[in-house]
Every structure is written in C-alpha cells, then in structure tokens.
Write a protein that holds these residues in place. Structure first.
Motif, PDB file in Angstrom:
ATOM      1  N   ALA A 131       0.843  -1.199   0.000  1.00 48.95           N
ATOM      2  CA  ALA A 131       0.000   0.000   0.000  1.00 48.95           C
ATOM      3  C   ALA A 131       0.876   1.247   0.000  1.00 48.95           C
ATOM      4  N   ARG A 132       0.408   2.301  -0.654  1.00 48.63           N
ATOM      5  CA  ARG A 132       1.209   3.511  -0.781  1.00 48.63           C
ATOM      6  C   ARG A 132       1.439   4.181   0.568  1.00 48.63           C
ATOM      7  N   GLU A 133       0.535   3.958   1.512  1.00 54.49           N
ATOM      8  CA  GLU A 133       0.712   4.565   2.828  1.00 54.49           C
ATOM      9  C   GLU A 133       1.514   3.677   3.771  1.00 54.49           C
ATOM     10  N   LEU A 158      12.273   2.618  -9.980  1.00 57.24           N
ATOM     11  CA  LEU A 158      11.478   2.440 -11.192  1.00 57.24           C
ATOM     12  C   LEU A 158      10.394   1.389 -10.997  1.00 57.24           C
ATOM     13  N   ASN A 159      10.784   0.226 -10.485  1.00 54.01           N
ATOM     14  CA  ASN A 159       9.836  -0.885 -10.384  1.00 54.01           C
ATOM     15  C   ASN A 159       8.868  -0.747  -9.224  1.00 54.01           C
ATOM     16  N   SER A 160       9.165   0.117  -8.267  1.00 55.37           N
ATOM     17  CA  SER A 160       8.234   0.349  -7.159  1.00 55.37           C
ATOM     18  C   SER A 160       7.262   1.481  -7.466  1.00 55.37           C
ATOM     19  N   ASN A 161       7.358   2.028  -8.694  1.00 48.83           N
ATOM     20  CA  ASN A 161       6.562   3.205  -9.035  1.00 48.83           C
ATOM     21  C   ASN A 161       6.828   4.350  -8.048  1.00 48.83           C
ATOM     22  N   ARG A 162       8.105   4.434  -7.643  1.00 42.76           N
ATOM     23  CA  ARG A 162       8.546   5.479  -6.708  1.00 42.76           C
ATOM     24  C   ARG A 162       7.689   5.491  -5.455  1.00 42.76           C
ATOM     25  N   HIS A 163       7.646   4.346  -4.793  1.00 38.57           N
ATOM     26  CA  HIS A 163       6.870   4.240  -3.555  1.00 38.57           C
ATOM     27  C   HIS A 163       7.306   5.349  -2.596  1.00 38.57           C
ATOM     28  N   PRO A 164       6.360   6.104  -2.028  1.00 42.14           N
ATOM     29  CA  PRO A 164       6.727   7.300  -1.254  1.00 42.14           C
ATOM     30  C   PRO A 164       7.284   7.019   0.131  1.00 42.14           C
ATOM     31  N   ILE A 189      13.082   0.009  13.639  1.00 47.85           N
ATOM     32  CA  ILE A 189      11.717  -0.363  14.033  1.00 47.85           C
ATOM     33  C   ILE A 189      10.900   0.923  14.058  1.00 47.85           C
ATOM     34  N   PRO A 190      10.132   1.184  13.024  1.00 46.68           N
ATOM     35  CA  PRO A 190       9.372   2.439  12.993  1.00 46.68           C
ATOM     36  C   PRO A 190       8.189   2.400  13.940  1.00 46.68           C
ATOM     37  N   ASP A 191       7.708   3.574  14.259  1.00 43.54           N
ATOM     38  CA  ASP A 191       6.472   3.686  15.022  1.00 43.54           C
ATOM     39  C   ASP A 191       5.334   3.321  14.079  1.00 43.54           C
ATOM     40  N   GLY A 192       4.831   2.100  14.226  1.00 43.55           N
ATOM     41  CA  GLY A 192       3.863   1.580  13.271  1.00 43.55           C
ATOM     42  C   GLY A 192       2.434   1.977  13.522  1.00 43.55           C
ATOM     43  N   ALA A 193       2.203   2.870  14.462  1.00 46.73           N
ATOM     44  CA  ALA A 193       0.832   3.273  14.743  1.00 46.73           C
ATOM     45  C   ALA A 193       0.192   3.891  13.504  1.00 46.73           C
ATOM     46  N   GLY A 194      -0.925   3.325  13.087  1.00 44.88           N
ATOM     47  CA  GLY A 194      -1.683   3.900  11.980  1.00 44.88           C
ATOM     48  C   GLY A 194      -1.219   3.474  10.604  1.00 44.88           C
ATOM     49  N   GLN A 195      -0.256   2.544  10.490  1.00 45.55           N
ATOM     50  CA  GLN A 195       0.195   2.111   9.174  1.00 45.55           C
ATOM     51  C   GLN A 195       0.776   0.701   9.255  1.00 45.55           C
ATOM     52  N   ASP A 196       0.671  -0.018   8.126  1.00 41.90           N
ATOM     53  CA  ASP A 196       1.341  -1.301   8.011  1.00 41.90           C
ATOM     54  C   ASP A 196       2.820  -1.061   7.774  1.00 41.90           C
ATOM     55  N   VAL A 197       3.624  -2.032   8.197  1.00 42.36           N
ATOM     56  CA  VAL A 197       5.065  -1.959   7.993  1.00 42.36           C
ATOM     57  C   VAL A 197       5.497  -3.251   7.316  1.00 42.36           C
ATOM     58  N   GLN A 198       6.212  -3.149   6.212  1.00 37.69           N
ATOM     59  CA  GLN A 198       6.702  -4.320   5.499  1.00 37.69           C
ATOM     60  C   GLN A 198       8.212  -4.216   5.316  1.00 37.69           C
ATOM     61  N   PRO A 230       1.561  -6.206  11.139  1.00 39.45           N
ATOM     62  CA  PRO A 230       0.189  -5.689  11.003  1.00 39.45           C
ATOM     63  C   PRO A 230       0.025  -4.331  11.679  1.00 39.45           C
ATOM     64  N   GLN A 231      -0.865  -3.554  11.136  1.00 42.56           N
ATOM     65  CA  GLN A 231      -1.131  -2.219  11.680  1.00 42.56           C
ATOM     66  C   GLN A 231      -1.544  -2.309  13.144  1.00 42.56           C
TER      67      GLN A 231
END
Length: 374
Positions: A175-177, A194-200, A213-222, A266-267
C-alpha cells in the motif's frame, strides 16, 4: 619523469586493449556482453580491417578522412580510461566501424565488377554470394551468442540486477501509505525506484549490522530483506513482533534461496522491546539513547568487541550525524574507536522519523599493546 613514463605506458596498454576489443578479446563485464567476446566476429573483423585499409588508401578524400577521425576520436575514451567496460566507452565509434565494414565489403565488389563485367560476370556474382553467406552466418552467430548462450547463463539475472527489480516490484505491491523497509539494498537505487513506481515511504538499512523499528501506529510496515549469512533482521523481528507474517519472495535461478524474504507487521502491532523507556542520553531532543550492550564483557588487545546501541528518534530529522564511539583505558588513553554514521552510513540520521527505534551494532577493535580489561 618516472610518473609520466608510467602514465604513458598505461595509456599505451589501454589503447591495445581497446583495439583488441574490436576483433580479438572483448570486455569481461557480463552485464554488457559475453565475457571475452570481441565486438566483431571473424567475418566482420576482416571487413572492418579492409575498410580501414580503403579509408587509409583514400585518406585525401574528406569523407574518408572524416571517417578515420570519427573512429579514432570516439574510440579515444576507451584508450585512456580503464575503469569501465571498454566497448561501452567506445560506443560512439561503432557507427564509424559499421560504415568501415560496409566499405570493406562494397569496394572489393565494385573493383571486381569494374574489371570483369565486360568479360565475365561470375567473379562479381560469386563475391556477392560470399558476402551474403558471410552476413547470414554473422547474423545467426550473433543471435546464438546473445539470445542462446548469453541468455542461458544462470547468473544473467543477477548481472541485470533482477534482485533489485524484484525488491522494487514487491514494494510496488505494498500500500502507498505503508512503510517499506529494505535491507541491504539502498531504497534510492534506480531499479528499485522504477519498479516500485517510486513508492513514497521506502527507506533502507543494512540488516547485517542494524535494525530499524518504525512507530507503526496507523500504518502497516513491510520489511523486504535479501538473505545473507550475517543478516539477522528476520530473527530479531520475530522476537519483537510475534504476530508478524513471514513470506518468501520468488526463487532465484542461480542458487537455492529467494530473492528476498518479506516480514509484514500488522497495523497497530506493539513492539516487544526489552529496552527501557527512559533515555540514558538525550541529544538536543532529537535523538535519545535507550540502551547499550557490550559483547564480550572481557577482551584483550588485538581483539574486537561488539557494541550495540539502541537509539530513539525524538523527532523527524533532516541532519546527518556521525556517532563517535571511543574506548578508553583507566588512564584515559584511547584503546579503540569507531567513528561513522549509524549503520555504517546505510541508515543516516537524516532519514530517521519520530518514533523510530534503531539498533546499531558497531565492531570496536582494541588497539595492540593494551592490557586485558573487563
């Protein structure tokens, strides 16, 4: 001077390499060609040499002089630089080489026809058949070299950075977010972008020496992790996020392992960290030190100890800091040091975001002559 003589000799050696590239021995960089294959096969090489002879014979004609100058000047970069594929450096000379090949094939035909047409047409006709067969053989040989031999090389995908491509495709599917963390390839690599379509929301780190380890509150982390003997991300993540999901990416053709492993957090998941919540150090309310660990606890001179530092980003950062880790003996004498950006520069502080937790393991070598200490 001796230096000047060495430089001239080096240019001479490289010029020979550039000339051999056309018809004796080519580049050995498999990304660009079959290692060692010359740019021209035997038939085209003979025509090329014939064309050079014709151009030299008629050098007073502006067109011929222009052709020779074109070949020489645009082959010059390959003759003076030895840090890249020779054929790639001489790419601008290949149109001139193609014209010279045509010249070397056509001029003999014109001479034969001009001298024998009135008496006998067979010499010209036989030569035309010879040239046709030569070009046909050249076309099939080239096709076989590059679409059969080269295409069957099991490592070809690696040469064309398919591993980066697969990482980019996996990031594009997220997901883009979502936050996408890549180890150890840099997220700004062109093939990944290029192949990620410049994932933001892509960032990178080196799982051989650190973990983010990011603060994953409110978003999925992959996490997208390239396998390696000293890559520890999956093991650490399974301890930190027991509910995380591990999946294997596409299998490689050249060895028994996937291009990457995916770990999805998971979020809303809470990191099971053993590090304390209180900061041991606070640098200007930008970065905090949560914990540190030294292993082994005892070491002697000439040995190496591992220092693991756990940081917390207290705000979004846009400055790249260097971490200075100095080991002092009881007299205050420097016994070892490691001064570098976190994660050896693979996870610059300028990419840290508020709430990130970073574990950075640094290897600290103890200087020779120091007494054993604990």
């Amino acid at each position: 001077s001796a230096d000047m003589s060495q430089q001239i000799a080096g240019i001479g050696d490289q010029a020979v390499v550039a000339l051999r590239m056309f018809f004796i021995e080519g580049d050995y960089e498999p990304l660009y060609t079959i290692p060692g294959r010359p740019s021209l096969n035997a038939f085209l090489a003979a025509a090329f040499l014939a064309g050079i002879f014709v151009a030299l014979w008629c050098w007073k004609r502006p067109a011929m002089l222009y052709l020779l100058a074109w070949l020489l000047l645009l082959a010059a970069p390959a003759m003076i630089a030895d840090q890249a594929a020779t054929a790639k450096r001489a790419l601008g000379a290949f149109p001139a080489a193609a014209i010279l090949i045509s010249l070397g094939l056509v001029v003999p035909y014109l001479l034969l026809v001009g001298q024998t047409a009135a008496k006998n047409r067979w010499p010209g006709a036989l030569y035309a058949v010879f040239v046709t067969l030569g070009l046909t053989w050249s076309a099939f040989a080239t096709f076989n070299d590059y679409f059969v031999r080269w295409g069957q090389d099991p490592a070809l995908a690696a040469h064309f950075e398919r591993d980066h491509t697969e990482i980019g495709l996996a990031a594009a599917a997220a997901a883009r977010e979502a936050a996408v963390l890549i180890s150890p390839f840099p997220a700004d690599h062109p093939a990944i972008q290029l192949n990620s379509n410049r994932h933001p929301n892509m960032r990178s780190y080196d799982g051989h020496r650190c973990l983010i380890i990011p603060d994953g509150a409110g978003q999925d982390v992959q996490y997208l992790i390239v396998p390696g003997e000293t890559e520890t991300s999956i093991r650490q993540l399974q301890e930190i996020f027991p509910n995380g999901v591990v999946e294997q990416g596409p299998q490689r053709a050249d060895r028994e392992e996937p291009y990457y492993s995916s770990f999805v957090v998971p979020q809303g998941s809470t990191a099971q960290l053993e590090d304390g919540v209180d900061l041991l150090l606070n640098w200007q309310d930008e970065i905090g030190l949560l914990d540190y660990d030294v292993s082994p606890q005892s070491a002697s001179s000439g040995e190496t100890i591992s220092v693991t530092l756990t940081y917390r980003a207290l705000q979004d950062l846009d400055v790249d800091y260097t971490a200075y880790i100095h080991l002092l003996d009881r007299q205050g004498v420097l016994a070892g040091q490691a001064d570098a950006e976190p994660c050896g520069g693979a996870l610059r502080t300028g990419t840290w975001r508020s709430g990130d937790t970073i574990r950075d393991t640094v290897q600290l070598h103890i200087a020779a002559g120091m007494p054993p200490r604990s």
